[in-house]
Design an enzyme around this catalytic site. Structure first.
Site, PDB file in Angstrom:
ATOM      1  N   HIS A 324       0.864  -1.184   0.000  1.00 11.12           N
ATOM      2  CA  HIS A 324       0.000   0.000   0.000  1.00 11.12           C
ATOM      3  C   HIS A 324       0.896   1.228   0.000  1.00 11.12           C
ATOM      4  O   HIS A 324       1.812   1.330   0.839  1.00 11.12           O
ATOM      5  CB  HIS A 324      -0.909   0.010   1.236  1.00 11.12           C
ATOM      6  CG  HIS A 324      -2.041   0.984   1.130  1.00 11.12           C
ATOM      7  ND1 HIS A 324      -1.839   2.356   1.116  1.00 11.12           N
ATOM      8  CD2 HIS A 324      -3.378   0.798   1.009  1.00 11.12           C
ATOM      9  CE1 HIS A 324      -3.010   2.963   1.011  1.00 11.12           C
ATOM     10  NE2 HIS A 324      -3.958   2.049   0.940  1.00 11.12           N
ATOM     11  N   ASP A 372      -7.469  -5.321   1.624  1.00 11.13           N
ATOM     12  CA  ASP A 372      -8.338  -6.104   0.749  1.00 11.13           C
ATOM     13  C   ASP A 372      -8.072  -7.599   0.907  1.00 11.13           C
ATOM     14  O   ASP A 372      -8.990  -8.408   0.879  1.00 11.13           O
ATOM     15  CB  ASP A 372      -8.117  -5.699  -0.716  1.00 11.13           C
ATOM     16  CG  ASP A 372      -8.202  -4.204  -0.915  1.00 11.13           C
ATOM     17  OD1 ASP A 372      -9.336  -3.694  -0.953  1.00 11.13           O
ATOM     18  OD2 ASP A 372      -7.156  -3.558  -1.002  1.00 11.13           O
TER      19      ASP A 372
END
Length: 432
Positions: A324, A372
Site C-alpha cells: 500500500h 483487501d
C-alpha cells in the site's frame, strides 16, 4: 475565500489532528527564507503555535502544503499542482481521519485499537460524524423497508454481486425520500443511520431477498450483514464488525473524494453515496478484493498456490492484494483481520490457499498484504459469497463517506480543479 470563512490563522488549532513542523522545515518545504515564512504567518496564511518550554514556534504542515500547491500552480508549475491529485500533497482540509507513521486514526483515535477493542461501527460512525466517541454503546433504530425486496430483486439478475445490488438500491431509496434535499446536519445523521442499516441488509438482496426484512430488524449493522448473508457462525457479527471498523475511513481515497466532489455541488446524501459506490466498484479501489478472489479461483488449491504465484511473478505480472503506497512498513489494518480469519476456520480450501499466497509473497521479498487481502480472508473463513469482501468494504467505508459529506457541506466550497490543457494530438501545440 468563501465569505465569512476564517483564514488559516483565524482557524482554531487542533492539536489532536494537525501535524506541526519547525521553522526550518517549514521554510524548506515552501522553498523560501524564514522572513518570507513569517510574512505568510502575519498574513494569516499559515498558523503557528509556541513550542512548549522554548521560544521557538512550530507551523501547521497542512497550511504549508496547501500554500505550496497554490504558489506552484500560480507560478506555472502545473505538473506539481496536478501531482497533488496523484498520492501527492493534501488538496483538502479534513479532520475526519489521518494516515501517518503511527497508523490510521479516526478523529485522533487509533482505528486498529477501536476495532480490536470491539467498538461497534455505530460508535465509530458517530465519532466520525460528530467528533465525539459515545460514552455508552450506540444502537440505531431499525428502519422501515420502503422498497419491496422481492420487487427489487425481480429487476436484478439472480447472480448479481452484492456491490451491484447496493448500486441499484441506493438511488431507489433516495427516490422514496421526498425531504432529502438541503437537510440540516442532524437530519442527515438520522438519514445516514437508516442508510447504513439498509446497505447492510441489502447485500444479499440479489440472491436472498427474503432476508432483507429480517436483516433490517437486527440490532446492529454487523448483525444485519450476518443475517443478510445467512451466516450461522456465532462470532460472525463480532468479526464482521471488526472489518467494518477497520474500513470506516481512510482519508481522501478515490470513493471518498467522489463523495466529497458530489457533496460540494449540493447533491443529496443518496447521490453522494451512489457516486462513492460507483468509484469503489473499480478494480483499482474496492474491486481489488474481487481480483484477489479471481486469483484464488486461478490457483485453485493450496498446493497450487505457491506455484501459481511464482508463475505470475516470473511473467512479470502483479499479484493483487499486496503493498500500500501509504504504508511502506505494512498496512496496519490487515493483521487484525488475518488473525481472526486464520484462527476461526483454518481448514477451508480458500483460507489455506490464501495463506500459501501470503507465505510465497513474503518469501519472495514482496510487501505485506493490504486490507483487501484481509477482507477476502475473513469472507472465506465465514463462507461468504463471491463479492462479499467488496461489499463489506463499502458498507464500512460508508460511515466515512457520510463524515466527509458533512464536512464538505460545512466548508461550503465547490470542488472544481483546473485542467492543464495539452492540446489535440497531431497539432503543433500538443508537441510543446
Amino acid at each position: 475565500m468563501v465569505k465569512g470563512r476564517a483564514t488559516p490563522a483565524q482557524s482554531r488549532y487542533d492539536s489532536r489532528h494537525e501535524e506541526l513542523v519547525s521553522a526550518q522545515q517549514a521554510a524548506e518545504l515552501l522553498g523560501v527564507k524564514r522572513a518570507t515564512l513569517y510574512t505568510y504567518v502575519s498574513r494569516g496564511l499559515v498558523r503557528c503555535v509556541p513550542e512548549p518550554g522554548t521560544k521557538e514556534k512550530r507551523y501547521v504542515r497542512a497550511d504549508l502544503a496547501r500554500l505550496k500547491v497554490r504558489h506552484d500552480a500560480r507560478a506555472g508549475h502545473a505538473a506539481v499542482a496536478a501531482g497533488a491529485l496523484r498520492w501527492g500533497e493534501p488538496v483538502i482540509d479534513s479532520a475526519v481521519s489521518r494516515v501517518g507513521a503511527e497508523g490510521l486514526a479516526y478523529r485522533g483515535h487509533s482505528a486498529v485499537r477501536l476495532a480490536v477493542e470491539g467498538r461497534s461501527l455505530e460508535d465509530v460512525a458517530e465519532l466520525l460524524w460528530t467528533g465525539s466517541l459515545p460514552v455508552s454503546p450506540m444502537q440505531w433504530p431499525s428502519p422501515e423497508p420502503p422498497l419491496p425486496p422481492a420487487s427489487v430483486a425481480a429487476l436484478l439478475p439472480g447472480d448479481s454481486p452484492p456491490l451491484a445490488v447496493l448500486l441499484a438500491v441506493v438511488p431507489l431509496l433516495g427516490a422514496w425520500d421526498a425531504v432529502r434535499f438541503a437537510a440540516p446536519a442532524e437530519q442527515e445523521r438520522m438519514r445516514a443511520r437508516r442508510l447504513l442499516r439498509h446497505l447492510a441488509a441489502w447485500v444479499g438482496g440479489g440472491r436472498a431477498p427474503s432476508r432483507v426484512g429480517r436483516a433490517l430488524k437486527e440490532r446492529s449493522v454487523a448483525d444485519s450483514l450476518a443475517v443478510a448473508w445467512g451466516v450461522t457462525e456465532k462470532r460472525a457479527p463480532e468479526l464482521l464488525n471488526r472489518a467494518l471498523v477497520l474500513c470506516a475511513d481512510h482519508e481522501l481515497n478515490v470513493s471518498t473524494f467522489a463523495a466529497r466532489v458530489t457533496a460540494s455541488s449540493g447533491a443529496d446524501l443518496y447521490a453522494c453515496m451512489s457516486a462513492a459506490l460507483a468509484a469503489v466498484s473499480g478494480p483499482l479501489h474496492g474491486g481489488a478484493s474481487d481480483r484477489i478472489e479471481a486469483l484464488l479461483n486461478e490457483v485453485g488449491t493450496p498446493q497450487r498456490a505457491r506455484q501459481g504465484v511464482l508463475e505470475r511473478l516470473r511473467r512479470g505480472e502483479s499479484v493483487p492484494g499486496f503493498g500500500h503506497p501509504l504504508y511502506p512498513e505494512g498496512d496496519p489494518r490487515t493483521p487484525p483481520l488475518l488473525e481472526v480469519a486464520y484462527a476461526l476456520r483454518p481448514e477451508p480450501v480458500a483460507v489455506r490457499a490464501l495463506r500459501g499466497v501470503e507465505e510465497t509473497m513474503r518469501e519472495a521479498g514482496y510487501p505485506e498484504p493490504a486490507v483487501d487481502f484481509g477482507l477476502v480472508a475473513l469472507a472465506s473463513a465465514l463462507g461468504l459469497p463471491a463479492g462479499a469482501a467488496a461489499a463489506l468494504f463499502a458498507v464500512g467505508r460508508a460511515a466515512g463517506w457520510v463524515a466527509h459529506v458533512l464536512e464538505q457541506r460545512e466548508q461550503g466550497e465547490l470542488l472544481r480543479p483546473r485542467a492543464r490543457y495539452v492540446g489535440t494530438p497531431g497539432t503543433p501545440e500538443a508537441s510543446k
